[in-house]
Design a protein around this motif. Structure first.
Motif: not given
Length: 368
Positions: A245-248, A253-260, A316-320
């Motif tokens: 819901g934020h990064e995913l 895609t998992p490639i875009e999300a850095g989940l290769s 930005v998808t998440s920040g804290v």
């Protein structure tokens, strides 16, 4: 109170502890008990306990369960043995992420799937729609089992006396099933979402309150801190763990999300050709992790990322605020095509001010 929002088996326990309760992923969940900062640092320096019973819990059983999961998920399930777990993704026909999940191999023909609460019904439908194999049984145990996470550098030693299983000998992303707090058949897993050492334990709802209380009794000696979802979010962000819901999402895609690293092309799976083409050509939005050097500036989900010409290049998808680094940290995507990160300065737009950010590799901090 919204009757469409569910309660975990530990809802009354959270109320008794004075937790601030909010609706989250379809459940009433504790946001925090005293302070999210105190809870965060308890996990980094000592030990905290979370109720994460809202997570979805499925059992897939049968001689073709392995084959079905191999086809539906991106990681290679043949790489794990009975007693091990694997992080993976369910993806759609276009390569978008339906959900990220953890798969536990109970036996050669039985798997436990842990999915995100908001995606329970969607995942069930997707899996059922692909039942092309015989001799399969698929059961949703989401509302029959509770899940507790005990996390922190002193987590294993603090609760060891509650079980005869040697917790320190369970390897990372492995599990054992045994007795815990006098309850039989408890699954104890060396997993977690905080980046600190710890375990997650699965118990039937009728035993959840008893086990929660037993851990808190020991907690008086070991200073175990009840923790809410606010600190859970800041903890996962320090490690750069993605959140659905934020990064995913189904548009990422998992490639875009850095989940290769969980996308294995040595097997056949849904969306394989699309993902392979995407990785080979390199034409996709880029996942980034960054620090905000300026004191007191915190990036938030939805804030724009801009270049030196004030043009929007991402979001930005998440920040804290990171309690460990004492700085703002964030995750996001550069969505401008073929944009070279090395040739530009990047800023996050906070209240119409462009604040410089520094791209860094994950995790933001070392595991504890």
């Amino acid at each position: 109170m919204d009757h469409n929002v569910k309660k975990t088996a530990l809802y009354n326990s959270h109320i008794k502890l004075g937790a601030k309760i909010i609706p989250y992923s379809g459940f009433y969940m504790p946001l925090q008990y005293v302070s999210s900062l105190i809870e965060h640092m308890a996990v980094r320096k000592n030990v905290g306990i979370f109720d994460v019973s809202h997570m979805g819990k499925f059992i897939l059983k049968g001689k073709n369960s392995h084959n079905l999961l191999q086809y539906l998920t991106t990681n290679d399930l043949s790489n794990i043995k009975t007693g091990q777990a694997q992080y993976s993704c369910l993806i759609n026909n276009l390569g978008g992420i339906i959900d990220d999940l953890v798969i536990y191999k109970i036996s050669e023909e039985e798997f436990l799937l842990i999915v995100n609460a908001t995606n329970i019904e969607k995942n069930k439908k997707w899996i059922n729609d692909h039942f092309n194999y015989q001799d399969l049984a698929f059961t949703d145990y989401s509302h029959e089992y509770s899940l507790l996470a005990i996390q922190g550098p002193k987590s294993l030693s603090s609760i060891q006396k509650l079980t005869n299983i040697s917790l320190s000998k369970i390897p990372f992303y492995c599990f054992e099933i045994g007795k815990f707090a006098q309850i039989d058949d408890v699954l104890i897993s060396r997993t977690g979402y905080t980046g600190s050492i710890g375990v997650e334990i699965y118990i039937r709802n009728e035993y959840a309150e008893n086990i929660w209380n037993e851990i808190l009794k020991i907690g008086k000696i070991f200073q175990i801190t009840p923790c809410g979802i606010a600190s859970r979010d800041s903890l996962r962000l320090e490690m750069g763990y993605r959140l659905y819901g934020h990064e995913l999402s189904e548009n990422i895609t998992p490639i875009e999300a850095g989940l290769s690293w969980i996308t294995k092309f040595n097997k056949k799976f849904i969306g394989r050709e699309i993902l392979y083409k995407q990785k080979k050509e390199g034409n996709y939005k880029k996942f980034i992790s960054f620090l905000v050097e300026e004191k007191g500036k915190i990036p938030r989900s939805g804030y724009f990322l801009k270049d030196e010409k004030n043009l929007i290049v991402g979001r930005v998808t998440s920040g804290v605020y990171s309690p460990v680094l004492k700085k703002g940290i964030g995750l996001g995507y550069i969505t401008k095509n073929n944009w070279d990160l090395d040739k530009h300065s990047i800023f996050v737009s906070i209240r119409e001010n462009n604040i410089p950010i520094k791209i860094i590799k994950l995790p933001f901090i070392k595991k504890t």
